[in-house]
Design a protein around this motif. Sequence first.
Motif, PDB file in Angstrom:
ATOM      1  N   LEU A   1       0.826  -1.208   0.000  1.00 30.40           N
ATOM      2  CA  LEU A   1       0.000   0.000   0.000  1.00 30.40           C
ATOM      3  C   LEU A   1       0.862   1.260   0.000  1.00 30.40           C
ATOM      4  N   ARG A   2       1.919   1.266   0.781  1.00 34.18           N
ATOM      5  CA  ARG A   2       2.811   2.438   0.804  1.00 34.18           C
ATOM      6  C   ARG A   2       3.492   2.632  -0.556  1.00 34.18           C
ATOM      7  N   LYS A   3       3.817   1.541  -1.221  1.00 31.43           N
ATOM      8  CA  LYS A   3       4.391   1.650  -2.556  1.00 31.43           C
ATOM      9  C   LYS A   3       3.401   2.308  -3.518  1.00 31.43           C
ATOM     10  N   LEU A   4       2.151   1.925  -3.400  1.00 29.63           N
ATOM     11  CA  LEU A   4       1.123   2.509  -4.249  1.00 29.63           C
ATOM     12  C   LEU A   4       0.906   3.995  -3.938  1.00 29.63           C
ATOM     13  N   TYR A   5       1.051   4.370  -2.677  1.00 25.56           N
ATOM     14  CA  TYR A   5       0.937   5.792  -2.322  1.00 25.56           C
ATOM     15  C   TYR A   5       1.953   6.622  -3.106  1.00 25.56           C
TER      16      TYR A   5
ATOM     17  N   ILE B   1      -1.367   9.134  -7.208  1.00 29.48           N
ATOM     18  CA  ILE B   1      -1.858  10.216  -6.357  1.00 29.48           C
ATOM     19  C   ILE B   1      -3.274   9.945  -5.867  1.00 29.48           C
ATOM     20  N   GLU B   2      -4.101   9.293  -6.702  1.00 27.77           N
ATOM     21  CA  GLU B   2      -5.457   8.972  -6.263  1.00 27.77           C
ATOM     22  C   GLU B   2      -5.433   8.001  -5.083  1.00 27.77           C
ATOM     23  N   ILE B   3      -4.602   6.971  -5.182  1.00 29.46           N
ATOM     24  CA  ILE B   3      -4.511   6.004  -4.089  1.00 29.46           C
ATOM     25  C   ILE B   3      -3.896   6.665  -2.857  1.00 29.46           C
ATOM     26  N   ALA B   4      -2.965   7.598  -3.064  1.00 32.74           N
ATOM     27  CA  ALA B   4      -2.403   8.340  -1.932  1.00 32.74           C
ATOM     28  C   ALA B   4      -3.495   9.144  -1.227  1.00 32.74           C
ATOM     29  N   ASN B   5      -4.374   9.782  -2.001  1.00 32.38           N
ATOM     30  CA  ASN B   5      -5.487  10.533  -1.401  1.00 32.38           C
ATOM     31  C   ASN B   5      -6.457   9.589  -0.694  1.00 32.38           C
ATOM     32  N   TRP B   6      -6.664   8.418  -1.295  1.00 34.74           N
ATOM     33  CA  TRP B   6      -7.482   7.392  -0.630  1.00 34.74           C
ATOM     34  C   TRP B   6      -6.860   7.031   0.722  1.00 34.74           C
ATOM     35  N   GLY B   7      -5.534   6.891   0.765  1.00 35.10           N
ATOM     36  CA  GLY B   7      -4.850   6.537   2.004  1.00 35.10           C
ATOM     37  C   GLY B   7      -4.976   7.606   3.068  1.00 35.10           C
TER      38      GLY B   7
ATOM     39  N   ARG C   1      -7.549   9.699   3.381  1.00 37.85           N
ATOM     40  CA  ARG C   1      -8.911   9.601   3.917  1.00 37.85           C
ATOM     41  C   ARG C   1      -9.078   8.362   4.787  1.00 37.85           C
ATOM     42  N   PHE C   2      -8.442   7.268   4.396  1.00 36.86           N
ATOM     43  CA  PHE C   2      -8.489   6.034   5.188  1.00 36.86           C
ATOM     44  C   PHE C   2      -7.944   6.285   6.598  1.00 36.86           C
ATOM     45  N   ALA C   3      -6.769   6.922   6.696  1.00 37.21           N
ATOM     46  CA  ALA C   3      -6.168   7.200   8.003  1.00 37.21           C
ATOM     47  C   ALA C   3      -7.033   8.160   8.807  1.00 37.21           C
ATOM     48  N   GLU C   4      -7.595   9.167   8.146  1.00 37.25           N
ATOM     49  CA  GLU C   4      -8.468  10.120   8.848  1.00 37.25           C
ATOM     50  C   GLU C   4      -9.689   9.411   9.425  1.00 37.25           C
ATOM     51  N   ASN C   5     -10.278   8.527   8.652  1.00 40.25           N
ATOM     52  CA  ASN C   5     -11.458   7.799   9.131  1.00 40.25           C
ATOM     53  C   ASN C   5     -11.133   6.945  10.353  1.00 40.25           C
ATOM     54  N   GLU C   6      -9.976   6.273  10.321  1.00 37.53           N
ATOM     55  CA  GLU C   6      -9.596   5.426  11.445  1.00 37.53           C
ATOM     56  C   GLU C   6      -9.336   6.252  12.703  1.00 37.53           C
ATOM     57  N   LEU C   7      -8.734   7.429  12.536  1.00 42.70           N
ATOM     58  CA  LEU C   7      -8.499   8.316  13.677  1.00 42.70           C
ATOM     59  C   LEU C   7      -9.814   8.835  14.256  1.00 42.70           C
ATOM     60  N   LEU C   8     -10.762   9.178  13.388  1.00 38.68           N
ATOM     61  CA  LEU C   8     -12.061   9.655  13.864  1.00 38.68           C
ATOM     62  C   LEU C   8     -12.800   8.559  14.624  1.00 38.68           C
TER      63      LEU C   8
END
Length: 208
Positions: A129-133, A137-143, A145-152
């Motif tokens: 996943l980090r390689k894809l980031y 850029i789209e997958i990086a933006n997905w990542g 939002r993914f981290a933000e959701n988990e923190l929330l």
Amino acid sequence: MKVQEICIFEHRCKPSFILEPMDIEQILDKIYPLSEPSRLILKSYITELSFPKNHILISSDKIEKQLYFIKKGIARTFVFNDSDETTFSFGKEGDTIISFKSYISNQKGYEDVELLEDCIVYKLNTQDLRKLYNENIEIANWGIRFAENELLKAEDRLLTRQFGNASDRYEVLLKNYPNLLQRVQLGYIASYLGITQVSLSRIRASIK
């Protein structure tokens, strides 16, 4: 029991409290919509697996290299407190299973995750996943939002436990997981609420 890769989900008549399986496209787009080319790239790194009930999917004694999305089934996240276990979250169809400390800092997490039903999950290696980031850029933006959701979600759990009483926490839990009582032992729910099963029975009786 040996893990088996699943190619086809065989449809059967299910009790009404079992949710429909969630496709990986639904789960990914729920986090952050991707274009079809980027979604196909991300999906190519995702494997579908099955595990039996009571399987420990994530262990606190190791650095977790995978994250998971639940296609079918339910899980609980718990920590050991002295000689007792404390359940602090549940996951159902469409939810993420992750050791966030391993994901962020590459360190051993503090939680264990147990599957409470036979489960089908999607597995994604965090190194891939980090390689894809770095490549998309789209997958990086997905990542992001993914981290933000988990923190929330972590913040919501903290605030609910810190400021809500047991009855409030119970009602919030059932709002988020309306079929939980039919799928999870009451002892796990009482542990999540920080009360005894006797107190949980009183709460259930008072709000019927």
